[in-house]
Design a protein around this motif. Structure first.
Motif, mmCIF file in Angstrom:
data_model
loop_
_atom_site.group_PDB
_atom_site.id
_atom_site.type_symbol
_atom_site.label_atom_id
_atom_site.label_comp_id
_atom_site.label_asym_id
_atom_site.label_seq_id
_atom_site.Cartn_x
_atom_site.Cartn_y
_atom_site.Cartn_z
ATOM 1 N N CYS A 55 92.591 78.751 -15.816
ATOM 2 C CA CYS A 55 92.005 77.479 -16.374
ATOM 3 C C CYS A 55 90.408 77.455 -16.087
ATOM 4 C CB CYS A 55 92.475 76.426 -15.704
ATOM 5 S SG CYS A 55 91.899 76.154 -14.020
ATOM 6 N N CYS A 63 94.448 81.744 -9.919
ATOM 7 C CA CYS A 63 93.425 82.728 -9.187
ATOM 8 C C CYS A 63 93.275 82.754 -7.796
ATOM 9 C CB CYS A 63 92.112 82.161 -9.927
ATOM 10 S SG CYS A 63 91.404 80.521 -9.430
ATOM 11 N N CYS A 75 88.263 81.037 -9.031
ATOM 12 C CA CYS A 75 87.635 80.806 -10.277
ATOM 13 C C CYS A 75 86.373 79.746 -10.062
ATOM 14 C CB CYS A 75 88.579 80.283 -11.260
ATOM 15 S SG CYS A 75 89.067 78.593 -11.102
HETATM 16 S S1 FES Z 1 92.008 79.683 -12.755
HETATM 17 FE FE1 FES Z 1 93.158 77.947 -12.775
HETATM 18 S S2 FES Z 1 92.286 77.170 -10.662
HETATM 19 FE FE2 FES Z 1 91.259 79.042 -10.973
#
Ligand code: FES
Ligand code: FES
Lengths: 177, 735
Positions: A55, A63, A75
């Motif tokens: 996301c 992640c 992320c």
């Molecule tokens: S990619 Fe969703 S929390 Fe980091």
């Protein structure tokens, strides 16, 4: 581990590179990559693609990695905020070449993954729980794991796998004790 | 079409060094494929023959005909091969072909894998086994009847065991038995005690998923690769009104902007610089048509449609009496929902020149690699044999990955820059571009006699198109398809009642909505079953008849498998009694998916006024999809579907804002989390004598109505608008 003093001296002497420890190995981040998130550096610079992007806003947990022993969302973690820290990713979880980590093994035994995309994050979050709470209640599991999404809906098996891994860890610590 | 014959395929890959392969039957796969729409080359009895091989070491290799997205269909097919060849499923080596390595294979969708592929695979493996048996007989100069099966080979009385490796040489031989008779298929022999089929085989590749191995398209790394993104307009076909990228040159990591008409692509050296550049591009779009919730509601309003007379499409119409004495008359609204697969789509494209001929390689997770190949060739002006698609595992599909989209972004940017490009869609891109499940508006009326036998049935509804929604087909083809295809079967999926009624009318109206719609798990199966099962439940309660008894009474003999599921789930549910406190309820629902998959679900829940929440405590499910090839994976699919049914009933809704889709990430599109999941009691009804049917989208259809019916049981309220919120209950004044 880089000490605070070293970090300050790096700043003063304008040390060009940024170091951190990834799965026990010291790694250097240079140039344009110093402006990236931890997720981007792990995947695209170090090629540690086991940590997945879901996301980009800290909302799904795909992640998740550990920074100095705590699960974080890579992320939304700027790499330059974590210079000198120790990062653990799914690739570094397995300590023993012959044997998977108890959580990974439990994930296989309970046949947890469907598409599998969320599970690096799920396992790293679960390790964030089990590394501190060896014998979690179902309630503790629900609370700790609630922010890690699985669109395929494997939650029931995730819970079972965590409980299974907890038993294995308990047994091995009994043996070691 | 590229000239890929089985022989050249065999040479071109490491597929065979020697040993036995079954001859590729050119007849089995059509030479010409459809240039628009999905790849429809589904297998016939001969097709599986090209997918199997016994190598000189006696090991069996299988070419996987299905794309993986969590359903583990290839594991199920490998179990069939193992059963036929008397080997263990884990001893089979699986190969995942690129689009250049085999002829087109029908797209992976609609839970068709086991239904369409199990038999061809079984025939191929059984033919292989019988050929090996003949060889053993010949070598030993005995009749084939004296060659008896054993694990990984045969035994002959008084001789040592013969392994498959003893029967295969380095010389490459292809078996051609197009005209031979089909041997006994162990898989489909109900009397056989099976060793592989029906067992809980471990999904192939599971270790890769728990160790973080590179299996998804975003995991591909190529030397010199750059990162690209195409700036997505709020809706498809928006026109570029204003573009200003004067500030991007100074951003570290910026590489290039690619512009072609309304296509605006950015290429950078890192993913982070890409985010920065895209943020600083000033871009305005002219939308083809404003979208807002109100307009969509108006377009779908079923009562307005009914006031104009009969709806344009009729699914069933027998002895209809519009002025019957209706016992229940309910209106329903089903929300707009999206796939939100965990992996936002990603693709890597690279163009290389070999002997002066350009070729493009694309790595992508797609339900239809051959369609990607055709569309890419068309899009960038290559011949099809210049395009090779490397299918990767999908981080969830659910119907949302059939089109040439992220691949287009990567291919065009690779063509423009001449460099390898990775395009990783953001979550926001995914929400913007998704072809969602249409909202729908229903009116359902029922009447029965004093004993509870149905007398009149009238279901009328309006839904956006599913298969023939905007931009799923080229503009020149769409109106033609809409008017001639005999109805959009995505819209009508699930609307055929499983109950019998002497008077019945099912009619619908397909609406051209100004939003992107398409294929979503179960198509309209879940919305239609929600409506039917809610109304049936309501009628039973109004007549003071137990809803399960009422449904069983009205299920015809031809639907005995459905009745059986319902009875079974009731038995399981009754093993635990519901607390007698107020605010607790139990609901049941059942349904048929695509004629041959039967399911029933029960739900126990309570209304938690303190937490202001509807809490699902327990769900039970009984499902019958014929032969259970891998019961554990059937159970996994049921679990997934039940979780989805909670999302559909209580949480998910794509919000439409001013002129565009407003939901753009997981904070404003809520999906179920671990704490939302109840305890699950699942029963697989194994029917070894019945050919397996689809299971990937079955339990979802009964899950959400069972939740609504449990809420009715707990509160006395019939809630007919999805998703149902706690505040809907308090607003209607439940005690
Ligand atoms: S990619 Fe969703 S929390 Fe980091
Ligand atoms: S297994 Fe697919 S998202 Fe979790």
């Amino acid at each position: 581990m880089v000490s605070l003093l070293e970090r300050i001296s790096d700043l003063i002497f304008n040390k060009p590179n940024m170091n951190l420890f990834v799965n026990g190995t010291e790694r250097v981040v240079t140039g344009v990559w110093e402006e990236e998130t931890l997720l981007s550096v792990l995947r695209e610079y170090f090629g540690l693609i086991g940590t997945r992007f879901g996301c980009g806003k800290g909302l799904c947990g795909s992640c998740t990695v550990h920074v100095d022993g705590e699960p974080v969302r890579s992320c939304i973690t700027p790499i330059n905020n974590i210079a000198g820290t120790s990062v653990l990713t799914i690739e570094g979880l397995q300590q023993d070449n012959e044997k998977l980590h108890p959580l990974q093994q439990a994930w296989i035994d309970e046949r947890v993954p469907q598409c599998g995309y969320c599970h690096s994050g799920q396992i790293m979050q679960a390790w964030g729980l089990l590394s501190k709470t060896r014998n979690p209640t179902e309630e503790q599991i629900n609370t700790f794991m609630d922010s890690i999404l699985c669109r395929c809906g494997t939650y029931d098996r995730i819970k079972k796998a965590i409980l299974r891994a907890a038993v294995i860890l308990q047994q091995s610590s009994d043996i070691n004790a | 079409m590229p000239d890929v014959s089985r022989r050249s395929f065999l040479k071109a890959t490491a597929w065979i060094a020697g040993g036995i392969t079954i001859a590729f039957s050119a007849r089995s796969i059509k030479e010409k494929s459809v240039s628009v729409g999905p790849t429809l080359e589904f297998p016939n009895a001969d097709s599986g023959k090209g997918w199997l091989q016994v190598r000189p070491d006696g090991k069996v290799h299988m070419l996987c005909p299905r794309m993986e997205m969590g359903q583990n269909a290839n594991t199920g097919l490998a179990q069939i091969v193992a059963e036929e060849l008397n080997i263990r499923v884990q001893d089979i080596t699986l190969h995942y072909p690129t689009t250049s390595e085999t002829a087109p294979i029908g797209f992976t969708a609609g839970s068709l894998s086991m239904m369409l592929f199990s038999k061809p695979v079984a025939i191929a493996a059984a033919s292989m086994r019988e050929n090996l048996r003949c060889r053993a007989a010949k070598i030993n100069k005995i009749s084939v009847d004296e060659v008896i099966d054993t694990e990984g080979g045969f035994v002959i009385l008084g001789s040592p065991r013969i392994g498959y490796q003893d029967l295969v040489t380095d010389e490459s031989i292809e078996l051609d038995f197009e005209n031979s008779v089909i041997p006994t298929l162990y898989t489909f022999d109900p009397r056989r005690i099976k060793k592989q089929v029906g067992q809980e085989a471990e999904p192939r590749g599971i270790k890769d998923l728990v160790t973080g191995a590179p299996v998804f398209s975003g995991d591909i790394q190529l030397p010199g690769m750059l990162y690209g993104r195409v700036i997505k307009p709020p809706v498809r076909k928006a026109r570029l009104k204003k573009l200003n990228f004067s500030t991007v040159q100074n951003i570290i990591g910026f590489f290039d902007i690619v512009r072609d008409g309304d296509f605006v692509g950015v290429v950078c050296r890192t993913p982070g610089s890409l985010d920065k550049v895209v943020r600083s591009v000033i871009i305005e779009w002219e939308l083809p048509e404003p979208i807002n919730q109100e307009k969509i509601n108006q377009l779908l309003d079923i009562n307005v449609a009914l006031q104009r007379g009969d709806l344009p499409s009729t699914l069933q119409d027998e002895n209809h009496n519009p002025i019957a004495n209706w016992d229940v008359d309910l209106e329903f609204a089903v929300q707009l929902q999206t796939h939100a697969m965990q992996e936002p789509r990603a693709a890597v494209a690279h163009i290389e020149k070999i002997n002066d001929i350009e070729r493009i390689n694309i790595w992508t997770g797609t339900q239809d690699p051959w369609a990607i190949k055709r569309h890419c060739a068309d899009d960038i002006g290559f011949r099809e044999d210049q395009v090779e698609v490397h299918p990767m595992r999908m981080g969830g599909g659910f119907g949302g990955r059939e089109h040439y989209e992220v691949e287009q972004d990567a291919a065009r940017l690779a063509l423009a820059t001449g460099l390898p490009i990775k395009v990783q869609w953001t979550r926001e891109d995914e929400f913007r571009v998704a072809r969602n499940r249409s909202p729908s508006s229903h009116r359902m009326r029922l009447a029965c006699d004093h004993k509870g036998v149905l007398s009149n049935w009238w279901h009328a509804y309006a839904s956006g198109y599913v298969f023939y929604s905007r931009s799923r087909l080229p503009d020149w083809l769409l109106p033609f398809k809409r008017s001639t295809a005999g109805g959009d079967f995505g819209v009508s999926r699930g609307a055929h009642p499983a109950y019998k009624s002497p008077s019945i009318r099912v009619e619908y109206k397909e609406v051209d909505l100004p939003i992107d719609l398409g294929v979503w798990r179960s198509l309209n199966g879940a919305p239609n079953t929600f409506v039917i099962e809610s109304t049936m439940d309501e009628l039973a309660r109004q007549k003071s008849i137990d809803p399960v008894r009422f449904k069983l009474m009205n299920i015809p003999d031809s639907m005995a498998r459905l009745g059986n599921c319902l009875k079974r789930v009731e038995t399981i549910a009754n093993r635990k009694s519901l607390p007698t406190k107020s605010g607790y309820g139990r609901g049941f629902a059942c349904g048929v998916y695509e004629k041959n998959s039967f399911v029933a679900v029960s739900v126990d829940l309570h209304i938690d006024h303190e937490a202001r929440k509807i809490c699902i405590d327990r769900m039970c499910c009984a499902q019958d999809v014929g032969m259970a090839i891998n019961p554990d994976q059937l159970r996994a699919q049921i679990e997934s579907n039940l979780v989805w049914s909670i999302g559909m009933a209580l949480m998910e809704k794509v919000e439409i804002g001013d002129g565009q889709i407003a939901s753009n990430n997981f904070h404003n599109y809520m999906i179920p989390r671990m704490s939302d999941i109840p305890s699950l009691d699942i029963d697989i009804i194994d029917n070894p004598a019945i050919h397996p049917s689809g299971a990937g989208e079955v339990a979802l259809i009964a899950g959400s109505p069972a939740i609504a019916n449990a809420i009715r049981d707990a509160t006395g309220l019939r809630l007919t608008r999805l998703p149902i919120k706690y505040t809907d209950i308090t607003a209607l004044g439940s005690l």
